[in-house]
Write a protein that holds these residues in place. Structure first.
Motif, PDB file in Angstrom:
ATOM      1  N   VAL A  15       8.170  -8.025   4.400  1.00  0.00           N
ATOM      2  CA  VAL A  15       8.878  -7.064   3.553  1.00  0.00           C
ATOM      3  C   VAL A  15       9.696  -6.123   4.441  1.00  0.00           C
ATOM      4  CG1 VAL A  15       8.673  -5.347   1.729  1.00  0.00           C
ATOM      5  CG2 VAL A  15       6.963  -7.181   1.923  1.00  0.00           C
ATOM      6  N   VAL A  59       8.307  -8.781  -3.424  1.00  0.00           N
ATOM      7  CA  VAL A  59       7.163  -9.704  -3.391  1.00  0.00           C
ATOM      8  C   VAL A  59       6.785 -10.157  -4.788  1.00  0.00           C
ATOM      9  CG1 VAL A  59       6.057  -9.048  -1.212  1.00  0.00           C
ATOM     10  CG2 VAL A  59       5.632  -7.691  -3.270  1.00  0.00           C
ATOM     11  N   ALA A  69       1.165  -9.479   3.336  1.00  0.00           N
ATOM     12  CA  ALA A  69       2.504  -8.897   3.444  1.00  0.00           C
ATOM     13  C   ALA A  69       2.620  -8.130   4.759  1.00  0.00           C
ATOM     14  CB  ALA A  69       2.769  -7.961   2.269  1.00  0.00           C
ATOM     15  N   CYS A  71       4.640  -5.351   6.351  1.00  0.00           N
ATOM     16  CA  CYS A  71       5.528  -4.290   5.874  1.00  0.00           C
ATOM     17  C   CYS A  71       6.333  -3.715   7.037  1.00  0.00           C
ATOM     18  CB  CYS A  71       4.726  -3.177   5.210  1.00  0.00           C
ATOM     19  SG  CYS A  71       3.692  -3.787   3.864  1.00  0.00           S
ATOM     20  N   CYS A  85       3.192  -4.936  -3.795  1.00  0.00           N
ATOM     21  CA  CYS A  85       2.213  -5.896  -3.259  1.00  0.00           C
ATOM     22  C   CYS A  85       1.012  -5.996  -4.192  1.00  0.00           C
ATOM     23  CB  CYS A  85       1.745  -5.469  -1.866  1.00  0.00           C
ATOM     24  SG  CYS A  85       2.971  -5.728  -0.573  1.00  0.00           S
ATOM     25  N   VAL A  90      -1.047  -9.472  -3.787  1.00  0.00           N
ATOM     26  CA  VAL A  90      -1.205  -9.627  -2.337  1.00  0.00           C
ATOM     27  C   VAL A  90      -2.534  -8.985  -1.925  1.00  0.00           C
ATOM     28  CG1 VAL A  90      -0.280  -8.864  -0.105  1.00  0.00           C
ATOM     29  CG2 VAL A  90       1.277  -9.680  -1.922  1.00  0.00           C
ATOM     30  N   ALA A  93      -2.250  -6.451   3.914  1.00  0.00           N
ATOM     31  CA  ALA A  93      -0.943  -5.986   4.369  1.00  0.00           C
ATOM     32  C   ALA A  93      -1.062  -5.368   5.757  1.00  0.00           C
ATOM     33  CB  ALA A  93      -0.376  -4.956   3.386  1.00  0.00           C
TER      34      ALA A  93
END
Lengths: 458, 458
Positions: A15, A59, A69, A71, A85, A90, A93
């Motif tokens: 992302v 996402v 993810a 970031c 997310c 998700v 992260a």
């Protein structure tokens, strides 16, 4: 919360992926695309493709089940990203950006917001303020650092409070011809800290030793409990014996705390501590590639007296013990090598020689010995006693460590032959001795040392 | 007695030269023939040629002026060999064999006889019981060890009590991309000991730092006086803090003595001490390639906070001091890098960046700083700030050390660029910090530290 989605994801989203070289969103995507599974670049203001993958705006637009993810957005944009997310399901992260709890009140508010969202959606958060993690075996390169793609797989999990130290450790491990099962920089530990990662890697079949770099934590007890609960050996490097408080706090928002308390706590909970990055990896190489030692008694065999004296001195100072060999072993060594330079412990053969491996075997089979350490300068004509060492540790059920100095390229083949038969190899007399001493301390901490009074000199 | 004939001989004789591979007389001859000058194999029971050189029966039969004899005969044959050397006017000899003072009464008698002959003819004796010495620059390989021919020239003279440790140090130095001006294993120190070698290498133009490996000596005062008289910096590694007495005595016939007395003595005579072979060579790399530091105040610049904390902690514990930067420098750093992560000392730039070299320059030019230490994980796209570092140490007249971790082959080119401009490079945060701390302690010992109160933590 499980970290399976973090370290073993089905699909990954980057992302804030960027087409601008040098930006974290570019470098992270460059590394991430090495992964076997699908990797999606996410950026509402980009279209086209990046490294062959089509940009998506959010996402939530990805049809696939994205577990992880990465970031790559600045701190202020992170809460919204995390919200998406959560909505997209998700489970894990990484937040690379700084500007959170380590950066004053506003940052603390931001971090609290992010953690709240993560808790709501049950998202494991690595960071903020980290350079991420790497799992070399699956080419899961969730770091924006260059060189991550060259880290070889190994059986040591590196868990560092600092992303920079995590990378330094991983690079050093490669330099030593080893590798890592994973390398993790915890950063601010928003909701993934030492305890969660120790638990995860204890259950990871690729990991045989866990090393910790610790600056400080608010919940020392949980950390220690996690260490004790781990069946996988843990070694710790606690930084900050002198006053580095202000700088450390500015770093990952952690107080370094009382060093002696940490060291005592680790010892009590079965975790040997060391005092340098190289020693940390050496300790892991010894613990992760050896049968568990039954006690602190080290049998040393050396082909040169001088390094043998260094090793003896060092082991004794660091909590190991050099026992007398049994009369049977001394007779046996005398038979193998009449007139050998020194048949006590250490056994000093004076020079490398064909019977060197037999001497090592005799010492390894001595009941008074719990740990074996062999030192030999490399001599081209003689090579290393690979045949004698192959399977020796398993057969006698004791750690057998090997150390050498020599011309790198001359001994490369012999060194990898040792690695192939599972013998941990160390670079200098001191580093080998320190690793043996860690094994000795570990044995005593695990309560398996029996019958030997050991008094450390300092 | 001068050691010129030992370390810079016109011609060399290998006495006891042998055609049997694996024997010391063969290996020593194999190495010796790399020397530019004439090398004569001597053996009364051999004829023909060895490595192209014709055998002679005795050194007295050589028409040439032989300065140096390498004695590859067993202990009992040595007195006669030395007598012949004396008659032939040989000024220096290496005695490899053991079986002298380290091996009981009969050996002591043998050694006394040999020394008497040497004194009579003014012969400098290296050994007995040593693996010899090497001067890489002139391919003078007076060691029977394999790999000696691959040791690169450098500016550190290695003087070790143990031949094995001498070789270990030389091999390690190569591994670190450095080299040695000479590597000497003293062994029993019959009439060439620490004092004579320190004096010689102090006058040797290839040598910029002298490192000592010391097990023990009967004449500590002479050793310390030689250190103090040396204009070339000396660093010492005294082995034997715990009880290794019996084994050490069996080695080079030396008592290890009181460790604390040695350490205090060295400090008083201007010699920093270290506690490992790698630290010894690191200290030499720092001292031998830097302007003399004026004080113990270290300015640290790091591109990653975690390693910076390690470095700060370590320097402070080892006798260095991190001073406040002047307001001018802080302003300057702020100008170069608005919003830089941490502008105190250490300066933490958060990541490698193009302005990194400018930040280093600003800190190096700060009057509060006596020693500069830079740490940066290698980032491919950025490289190292070679241009900024080129000539910086000379210009500010301060040591500037550099440390990194990364993928070896990726950074090889940048690393050798740093070496080319004379910047000492270190492998881990700890090793660099230890080297900087040696510089700090050296500055204080040399009495040139002014105005700064420094209190070490332990």
């Amino acid at each position: 919360m499980t970290l399976r989605q973090m370290f073993d994801p089905s699909a990954v989203a980057v992302v804030g992926a960027s087409t601008t070289e040098g930006k974290i969103g570019y470098e992270a995507m460059a590394n991430a695309t090495e992964f076997d599974g699908p990797v999606y670049p996410v950026n509402p203001s980009s279209d086209g493709r990046l490294f062959g993958e089509a940009f998506v705006a959010s996402v939530t637009d990805i049809d696939d089940d994205v577990d992880l993810a990465l970031c790559c957005v600045p701190a202020p944009a992170t809460p919204d990203v995390l919200q998406e997310c959560g909505e997209a399901g998700v489970g894990a992260a990484v937040i690379y950006a700084g500007g959170f709890a380590e950066a004053g009140e506003e940052g603390e508010r931001l971090q609290a917001a992010v953690v709240e969202t993560a808790d709501q959606y049950d998202i494991s958060l690595l960071g903020p303020n980290t350079s991420g993690f790497v799992v070399p075996e699956t080419d899961l390169l969730c770091s924006f650092a260059s060189g991550a793609e060259k880290l070889p797989p190994g059986n040591t999990a590196v868990v560092a409070q600092s992303g920079g130290v995590a990378h330094a450790l991983a690079f050093q491990s490669r330099r030593q011809g080893r590798g890592v099962s994973a390398m993790v920089g915890l950063g601010n530990r928003a909701n993934v800290g030492f305890t969660e990662t120790i638990e995860y890697f204890d259950g990871d079949e690729r990991t045989d030793a866990i090393v910790l770099h610790v600056e400080g934590t608010d919940d020392g007890r949980a950390l220690l409990e996690a260490c004790r609960a781990s069946d996988t050996p843990v070694v710790a490097y606690k930084v900050g014996q002198s006053d580095v408080g202000e700088f450390a706090e500015s770093h990952t928002g952690a107080l370094t705390g009382d060093h002696e308390l940490y060291t005592a706590g680790f010892a009590q909970y079965g975790v040997p501590t060391v005092d340098a990055t190289d020693a940390l990896l050496d300790a892991a190489a010894a613990l992760g590639n050896s049968p568990a030692p039954d006690g602190p008694n080290v049998g040393v065999v050396t082909a040169q007296a001088g390094p043998g004296i260094i090793i003896t001195d060092r082991i004794q100072r660091a909590g190991g013990f050099l026992p007398e060999l049994t009369p049977e072993t001394r007779d046996r060594v005398d038979d193998i090598l009449p007139g050998v330079t020194y048949t006590s412990n250490p056994v000093d053969t004076g020079r490398p020689m064909p019977a060197f491996g037999d001497v090592v075997t005799a010492v390894a089979e001595d009941d008074a010995v719990d740990i074996v350490l062999v030192y030999e300068l490399y001599e081209q004509a003689m090579g290393f006693p690979v045949e004698s060492l192959d399977g020796l540790a398993e057969r006698v059920d004791k750690p057998v460590l090997f150390a050498t100095d020599g011309i790198e390229e001359d001994m490369a083949e012999d060194e990898s032959a040792l690695a192939d038969v599972g013998v941990p190899v160390f670079e200098t007399p001191e580093r080998a001795a320190d690793a043996a001493a860690v094994l000795a301390r570990y044995a005593r901490m695990q309560g398996s040392a029996e019958g030997t009074e050991v008094v450390a000199d300092d």
